[in-house]
Design an enzyme around this catalytic site. Sequence first.
Site, PDB file in Angstrom:
ATOM      1  N   LYS A  12       9.079  67.172   6.070  1.00 17.25           N
ATOM      2  CA  LYS A  12       9.828  68.064   5.158  1.00 17.25           C
ATOM      3  C   LYS A  12      10.945  68.732   5.934  1.00 17.25           C
ATOM      4  CE  LYS A  12       8.548  69.104   0.930  1.00 17.25           C
ATOM      5  NZ  LYS A  12       8.399  68.035  -0.052  1.00 17.25           N
ATOM      6  N   THR A  65       4.498  65.052   2.290  1.00 22.54           N
ATOM      7  CA  THR A  65       5.471  66.028   2.805  1.00 22.54           C
ATOM      8  C   THR A  65       5.209  67.390   2.164  1.00 22.54           C
ATOM      9  OG1 THR A  65       7.216  65.623   1.180  1.00 22.54           O
ATOM     10  CG2 THR A  65       7.182  64.188   3.115  1.00 22.54           C
ATOM     11  N   ASP A  66       4.616  67.393   0.984  1.00 24.11           N
ATOM     12  CA  ASP A  66       4.267  68.670   0.350  1.00 24.11           C
ATOM     13  C   ASP A  66       3.198  69.409   1.159  1.00 24.11           C
ATOM     14  OD1 ASP A  66       4.743  70.333  -2.052  1.00 24.11           O
ATOM     15  OD2 ASP A  66       2.586  70.054  -2.291  1.00 24.11           O
ATOM     16  N   PHE A 197      46.944  76.528  28.052  1.00 24.02           N
ATOM     17  CA  PHE A 197      46.709  75.083  28.210  1.00 24.02           C
ATOM     18  C   PHE A 197      48.028  74.482  28.689  1.00 24.02           C
ATOM     19  CE2 PHE A 197      46.079  70.688  26.472  1.00 24.02           C
ATOM     20  CZ  PHE A 197      45.030  70.359  27.329  1.00 24.02           C
ATOM     21  N   ARG A 214      47.759  81.812  24.424  1.00 23.34           N
ATOM     22  CA  ARG A 214      47.434  81.342  23.062  1.00 23.34           C
ATOM     23  C   ARG A 214      46.169  82.021  22.565  1.00 23.34           C
ATOM     24  NH1 ARG A 214      44.582  75.330  23.916  1.00 23.34           N
ATOM     25  NH2 ARG A 214      43.004  76.078  25.379  1.00 23.34           N
ATOM     26  N   VAL A 268      39.619  74.766  27.234  1.00 23.13           N
ATOM     27  CA  VAL A 268      38.268  74.895  26.668  1.00 23.13           C
ATOM     28  C   VAL A 268      37.271  74.210  27.612  1.00 23.13           C
ATOM     29  CG1 VAL A 268      36.824  74.364  24.670  1.00 23.13           C
ATOM     30  CG2 VAL A 268      39.238  74.921  24.340  1.00 23.13           C
ATOM     31  N   GLN A 269      37.685  73.064  28.168  1.00 19.97           N
ATOM     32  CA  GLN A 269      36.801  72.304  29.054  1.00 19.97           C
ATOM     33  C   GLN A 269      36.318  73.173  30.214  1.00 19.97           C
ATOM     34  OE1 GLN A 269      39.553  71.104  27.567  1.00 19.97           O
ATOM     35  NE2 GLN A 269      39.535  68.889  27.377  1.00 19.97           N
ATOM     36  N   ASN A 295      37.740  73.372  19.342  1.00 17.28           N
ATOM     37  CA  ASN A 295      38.908  74.236  19.568  1.00 17.28           C
ATOM     38  C   ASN A 295      39.543  74.482  18.210  1.00 17.28           C
ATOM     39  OD1 ASN A 295      41.025  75.599  20.671  1.00 17.28           O
ATOM     40  ND2 ASN A 295      41.967  73.836  21.689  1.00 17.28           N
ATOM     41  N   HIS A 297      42.097  75.706  15.974  1.00 12.20           N
ATOM     42  CA  HIS A 297      43.490  76.055  16.228  1.00 12.20           C
ATOM     43  C   HIS A 297      44.002  77.136  15.277  1.00 12.20           C
ATOM     44  CE1 HIS A 297      43.506  72.582  18.785  1.00 12.20           C
ATOM     45  NE2 HIS A 297      43.220  71.770  17.782  1.00 12.20           N
TER      46      HIS A 297
HETATM   47  O1  URC Z   1      41.769  73.556  25.948  1.00  9.09           O
HETATM   48  C1  URC Z   1      42.283  72.532  25.458  1.00  9.09           C
HETATM   49  N1  URC Z   1      41.827  71.304  25.815  1.00  9.09           N
HETATM   50  C2  URC Z   1      42.364  70.148  25.329  1.00  9.09           C
HETATM   51  O2  URC Z   1      41.924  69.036  25.689  1.00  9.09           O
HETATM   52  C3  URC Z   1      43.424  70.281  24.406  1.00  9.09           C
HETATM   53  N2  URC Z   1      44.162  69.365  23.726  1.00  9.09           N
HETATM   54  C4  URC Z   1      45.019  70.063  22.945  1.00  9.09           C
HETATM   55  O3  URC Z   1      45.865  69.555  22.158  1.00  9.09           O
HETATM   56  N3  URC Z   1      44.861  71.409  23.137  1.00  9.09           N
HETATM   57  C5  URC Z   1      43.874  71.562  24.042  1.00  9.09           C
HETATM   58  N4  URC Z   1      43.287  72.665  24.566  1.00  9.09           N
END
Ligand code: URC
Length: 339
Positions: A12, A65-66, A197, A214, A268-269, A295, A297
């Site tokens: 369930k 499942t009940d 970035f 940003r 972000v990575q 990410n 935007h």
């Molecule tokens: O932090 C980011 N990583 C990316 O890989 C990426 N690619 C993108 O267009 N903007 C960003 N920003």
Amino acid sequence: MSTIIANQQYGKDKVRLVKVTRLPPDPAAPHLKHQIVTELTVRVLLSGDFDASYEKADNSLVVPTDTVKNTIYILAKKSSNPTLQTPELFARELSLHFLSKYSHISSVDVLIESHNWTRIQTTTFSPVSSSSTGTAFPTTTTTKEHPHSFYRAGEDKRVVRLVGTRTSEPGKTLSVRYTLTSGLKDLYVLKTTGSSFENFHKCENTTLPEMADRIFSTNIDATWSYGPLIETVGSGKSHYEGLNFDKFFAGVKQMTLDIFANHDSPSVQNTLYRIGDTVLKCFREVAEVSFVLPNKHAFLYDLERFGLPNKGDEAEVFYPVADPSGYISATITRKQAHL
Ligand SMILES: O=c1[nH]c(=O)c2[nH]c(=O)[nH]c2[nH]1
């Protein structure tokens, strides 16, 4: 003839439950009703000797499942972790229940999401009159935790996925191997600066400008695992016992928020990696940690067309877009020492 080779599971999904725990009255204020609330969404899937139900329409071993759904509510009532505030413990109870009660079940896959009901802090307002206008402005005097009222602080959830697999012969003392991941989901965060970035790969398909400053907004999913967990029921031996799941959850959430806020993010990575690295440094019990950070935007709105500056230091008005978003993920573990 065909045969089943994988993913033979049934059960369930999306079983929703709210549990209210009534705490003993405080002798100093016996009229106050102190309570705790937990809201869970639970999925329990069973695997085992069920091929005949798929292949031969033989339902004789199929636990409905009940019944699975009823069992979730029954164990929620009887749980030895009565508030259900540590979902890892409820998941283990569910898993052990199905493995010990039904010898033809070989594995139980439990997924629990715990929703973010947060206790309301109430305030006593004292109206203060402004001498010049005579208007009453509320000023706060005292704040206290309400005994039984809550608000949904966010759509973020605490999550647990536990797969308990029988390692003993059916009918013998039950031994179980667990694969456990704890996590948090949908932690929606945004910072207005402290993110860039730049110096990314460029080719004839690139239009993205260098971004020294940003908005950074993401909806964080994190999961972490603990290495092998083994338990033999009744033996007193369980890897489960020594783990403080509440401490890991609170710690990972706070580290995630701290690093997101404090770290000047070049991507972000890199922010994702730094959070994971910190979790692994702080919690030896955590074997690996995974993140998904979309990410989300927010683009500058072109107000130059209306003679309004909206770039660089004057960038103020943005339009957030739901889709598409970047999708950044990784699983991080400790480096192995070379032998
Ligand atoms: O932090 C980011 N990583 C990316 O890989 C990426 N690619 C993108 O267009 N903007 C960003 N920003």
